[in-house]
Design an enzyme around this catalytic site. Structure first.
Site, PDB file in Angstrom:
ATOM      1  N   ASP A  95       0.858  -1.177   0.000  1.00  0.00           N
ATOM      2  CA  ASP A  95       0.000   0.000   0.000  1.00  0.00           C
ATOM      3  C   ASP A  95       0.895   1.227   0.000  1.00  0.00           C
ATOM      4  O   ASP A  95       1.185   1.819   1.044  1.00  0.00           O
ATOM      5  CB  ASP A  95      -0.921  -0.009   1.222  1.00  0.00           C
ATOM      6  N   ALA A  96       1.346   1.593  -1.208  1.00  0.00           N
ATOM      7  CA  ALA A  96       2.295   2.688  -1.361  1.00  0.00           C
ATOM      8  C   ALA A  96       1.663   3.928  -1.973  1.00  0.00           C
ATOM      9  O   ALA A  96       2.183   5.025  -1.831  1.00  0.00           O
ATOM     10  CB  ALA A  96       3.472   2.233  -2.233  1.00  0.00           C
ATOM     11  N   LYS A  97       0.553   3.747  -2.707  1.00  0.00           N
ATOM     12  CA  LYS A  97      -0.199   4.843  -3.339  1.00  0.00           C
ATOM     13  C   LYS A  97       0.716   5.768  -4.136  1.00  0.00           C
ATOM     14  O   LYS A  97       0.629   7.003  -4.051  1.00  0.00           O
ATOM     15  CB  LYS A  97      -0.992   5.629  -2.294  1.00  0.00           C
ATOM     16  N   ARG A  98       1.566   5.178  -4.949  1.00  0.00           N
ATOM     17  CA  ARG A  98       2.473   5.971  -5.767  1.00  0.00           C
ATOM     18  C   ARG A  98       1.757   6.527  -6.988  1.00  0.00           C
ATOM     19  O   ARG A  98       0.802   5.948  -7.490  1.00  0.00           O
ATOM     20  CB  ARG A  98       3.667   5.117  -6.222  1.00  0.00           C
ATOM     21  N   THR A 125      -0.495  -0.373  -4.804  1.00  0.00           N
ATOM     22  CA  THR A 125      -1.549   0.619  -4.990  1.00  0.00           C
ATOM     23  C   THR A 125      -0.957   1.876  -5.615  1.00  0.00           C
ATOM     24  O   THR A 125       0.178   2.265  -5.311  1.00  0.00           O
ATOM     25  CB  THR A 125      -2.231   0.991  -3.659  1.00  0.00           C
TER      26      THR A 125
END
Length: 275
Positions: A95-98, A125
């Site tokens: 869950d890095a939301k890059r 993510t």
């Protein structure tokens, strides 16, 4: 398209994992208050989560931000956590939301989706708010390497709707536009696959009227458990496509720590709702 047609796609591996266990995605979120409640450091916390969750759910999702807060030490623990899960055969979603453009997005993609990277996971993510097209390096690399990508569409935080509910020029919400574009990418890269490898994040507490009944990839659904959503909410939102829903539960399970057996019991009980 995939370079090697013999490579098993992430979507196929995710479906297999769900059939063997359940459709649950459990988070590893080492909040400072949980570390205090458990009476352990982040290394011990992570190791106990690996022991408790490995092989029991479809996916495990470490929250990268909590590791970043510790700098290089945190990243070393994250690498060890990822490796421990993957060695057990458990799928790992970072869950890095890059999200960025051009060569920077390519670098993010290589960090998480390249074979042999210290941070190599099965899926990551990403945030589409510089345009879904800006994420192309992650989609391309994922397709080539048998990896997955989960794109934020409608998140479970209340303020998310102020952006995600905005109407586009085509008179659909931004969330709907993201879902449509990801669906088209699945059709392009994974035509004929039962489950595409590109998913979306859609909160189980979201009240936006979006049709997920024909979405051809996995739908990661946060908000189940501590945030109040139930299996009934998941069924209602998916409109007959519930087999593609992968509910994400973190705090409601982690609150049962630090004993590994208690974590396993909580994990199994939650998983039975989404078998």
């Amino acid at each position: 398209m995939r370079k090697d047609n013999s490579m098993v796609s992430f979507g196929a591996r995710l479906r297999e994992a769900a059939n063997k266990t359940n459709r649950l995605c459990v988070g590893i979120d080492p909040h400072p208050y949980l570390l205090e409640e458990w009476g352990v450091d982040i290394d011990t916390f992570s190791a106990r989560c690996v022991e408790a969750f490995a092989g029991r759910v479809a996916m495990v999702k470490p929250q990268v931000a909590f590791y970043e807060a510790y700098g290089s030490r945190g990243y070393a623990i994250l690498e060890k956590t990822i490796a421990g899960l993957r060695e057990s055969g458990t799928l790992v979603l970072a869950d890095a939301k890059r999200g960025d453009i051009g060569s920077t997005m390519s670098a993010y993609a290589r960090a998480w989706l390249s074979e042999g990277s210290p941070l190599e996971v099965d899926a990551v993510t990403v945030s589409p708010y510089l345009g879904v097209g800006s994420l192309s390096p992650s989609f391309d690399l994922a397709a080539d390497n048998g990896k997955g990508v989960f794109v934020l569409a409608a998140t479970s935080n209340p303020e998310g709707n102020t952006v995600q509910g905005c109407m586009t020029r085509d008179s659909v919400t931004l969330a709907e536009d993201v879902i449509s574009r990801v669906s088209a990418l699945n059709s392009k890269h994974f035509a004929g696959d039962e489950l595409g490898s590109f998913g979306v994040v859609y909160g189980a507490t979201v009240t936006m009227n979006v049709n997920l009944s024909t979405f051809n990839g996995p739908v990661l659904m946060p908000g189940v458990g501590a945030q109040g959503a139930t299996s009934d909410d998941v069924h209602s939102l998916m409109r007959g496509n519930v087999g593609n829903a992968f509910p994400n539960i973190s705090r409601a399970i982690l609150s049962h720590g630090p004993n590994v057996a208690d974590l396993q019991k909580a994990c199994d009980e939650a998983g039975r709702e989404f078998a």
